[in-house]
Design a protein around this motif. Sequence first.
Motif: not given
Length: 207
Positions: A82-89, A94-103
Amino acid sequence: MYTPAHFAASEEAIEALLRNSGAANLVTMTPDGLLATLLPFIYDPSVGDHGALQTHMARNNPQWSTPVTGEALMILQGPDAYISPSWYASKAEHGRVVPTWNYSTAHVYGRLVIHDDGEWPGKHVRQLSDHHESAMARPWSVDEAPQRFIAGQLKAIVGVELVMTRVEAKAKLSQNRTPADVEGVIAGLRSVGDAASAADVERARNS
């Protein structure tokens, strides 16, 4: 497999999945529908034109003896997270981020070959055991067990080989993010103790 161009797995990434995945789901289409079994395997690049995934299953498992319609499929899975949007610079920008999944994953198609004899399965289980035991401080060998016991165990399994015809692979590892976001993902994965997924993202960044 749906694979956007920026998530297409490199030849090196495919080779790593084939050599290091450990286990995969074997899926076959039969006259009675789909059958699937999770199986440990080893990759032998010397078989056929594209190599083979070699495994075994219980003799009581009906999948090996049920006629297969068309190609067989083995689904390999690398580290996923799981990739948390809180990790993105960019969240702070701009806040335009959402969670995703890496694999990372590979769909390996091929022709199923059954080895219902003592010699092939016996050689296979030794190779499989040696492959995984090599990382142990005191590697175990099949020859350490009583010969009669091993013979009985071999009678209870059949060898299964997927002679590969094609591979579809995908590595979704934050390649669509900015360099600053990727650094944040690596740091975030490390912070939750997922070193394997962090290493995958690092390799994709450096490739």
